[in-house]
Design an enzyme around this catalytic site. Sequence first.
Site, mmCIF file in Angstrom:
data_model
loop_
_atom_site.group_PDB
_atom_site.id
_atom_site.type_symbol
_atom_site.label_atom_id
_atom_site.label_comp_id
_atom_site.label_asym_id
_atom_site.label_seq_id
_atom_site.Cartn_x
_atom_site.Cartn_y
_atom_site.Cartn_z
ATOM 1 N N CYS A 126 -8.189 -4.563 2.084
ATOM 2 C CA CYS A 126 -7.215 -3.535 1.779
ATOM 3 C C CYS A 126 -5.887 -4.075 2.293
ATOM 4 C CB CYS A 126 -7.554 -2.204 2.456
ATOM 5 S SG CYS A 126 -6.273 -0.967 2.204
ATOM 6 N N CYS A 129 -3.537 -1.038 3.880
ATOM 7 C CA CYS A 129 -3.835 -0.500 5.209
ATOM 8 C C CYS A 129 -5.238 -0.919 5.613
ATOM 9 C CB CYS A 129 -3.616 1.005 5.289
ATOM 10 S SG CYS A 129 -4.406 1.971 4.006
ATOM 11 N N SER A 130 -6.212 -0.042 5.500
ATOM 12 C CA SER A 130 -7.538 -0.396 6.002
ATOM 13 C C SER A 130 -8.621 0.354 5.251
ATOM 14 C CB SER A 130 -7.620 -0.065 7.488
ATOM 15 O OG SER A 130 -7.263 1.301 7.658
ATOM 16 N N CYS A 131 -8.382 0.659 3.977
ATOM 17 C CA CYS A 131 -9.392 1.359 3.190
ATOM 18 C C CYS A 131 -10.667 0.511 3.170
ATOM 19 C CB CYS A 131 -8.888 1.599 1.771
ATOM 20 S SG CYS A 131 -7.446 2.673 1.744
#
Lengths: 228, 108
Positions: A126, A129-131
């Site tokens: 991702c 961000c941090s999906c």
Amino acid sequence: MPHDHHDHDHDHDHHHHGLSPSGHPYRQDDDAPLTYWQRMEIAVRELLIEKGVTTAAEVAAQIDLMDSRSPANGAAVVARAWTDPAFKERLLQNAGDASREMGFDIGPLHLIAVENTAETHNLIVCTLCSCYPRNLLGLPPDWYKTRAYRSRAVREPRAVLAEFGVELPDSTTIRVHDSTADMRYIVLPARPAGTEDLREAELAAWVTRDSMIGTGLPRAPQNATQGG
Amino acid sequence: MGGDEAGPVPKEGHDFALWEKRVDALMVLCSSKGHFTVDGLRRALEDMGEDAFEKHSYYERWIAAVNQNLIEGGVYTLEELATRMEVVAQRGTTYGEATHDRADHRNG
């Protein structure tokens, strides 16, 4: 305390000083100096509870739910796909619905399973961000959220894979999938050689977290002694 | 960030602290109740600028983004936040002391 069950996954190599007002030992993170951001978390949580947005019990339940999710969920899905061709087809068509069949809560997200084959290796990132497919794998590992991984996975995936110990022939196509807020990916790794005689429940043990992100391969009975 | 040059991927991890898990829970709960979207969080995170990634940890950035979205959404005001953060600071010098868990007081 409603959140007493959450400390089981912490390392207990830290000496606990004192007890909380309810007579329980503080977690290791409870007795370090209070930071600005921790104060903000406490303040935000209390305001949300006072405004009726949430309750302490709801926060604790949400933490319990997240703690209960682990890569074992994803491994069970992968093992079923390896042993049940009809399920695999449904998984590749709609990973959310197929996972829900097995009783996993996938939420409203669109979940896509991408299959590793002899020709193609898939890698998930991702960049924004941090999906992460957290409903099937739990919370993402720290490295998944680092700037280094997010920057380089799309720029030089082969080099990143090599750092994770995954060396692929030049002929293998690497597909990098960039997750979004509404769309998450999970890798369906290729079934390792030497597992032909194993049943679904046994197979799940060979499916690693990283193999479902694409930064690893499933462990295989043949090289298990090397730690896979 | 995607496509930028960067050094080796650091592999060390850490267990999540309680306050980090709570930030995560608040993010999920407020988002599922419609108080903001993941895109709103992302916008707040990106507004922090790139140096925020060096200066602050992951959940530090997330509580900042959650807070900003809640204030913008009118759930509470900046004054209410500031007042409460001051109250929290008065309770003690550790996270354990400063956490005023109502369930604790009710039950014991």
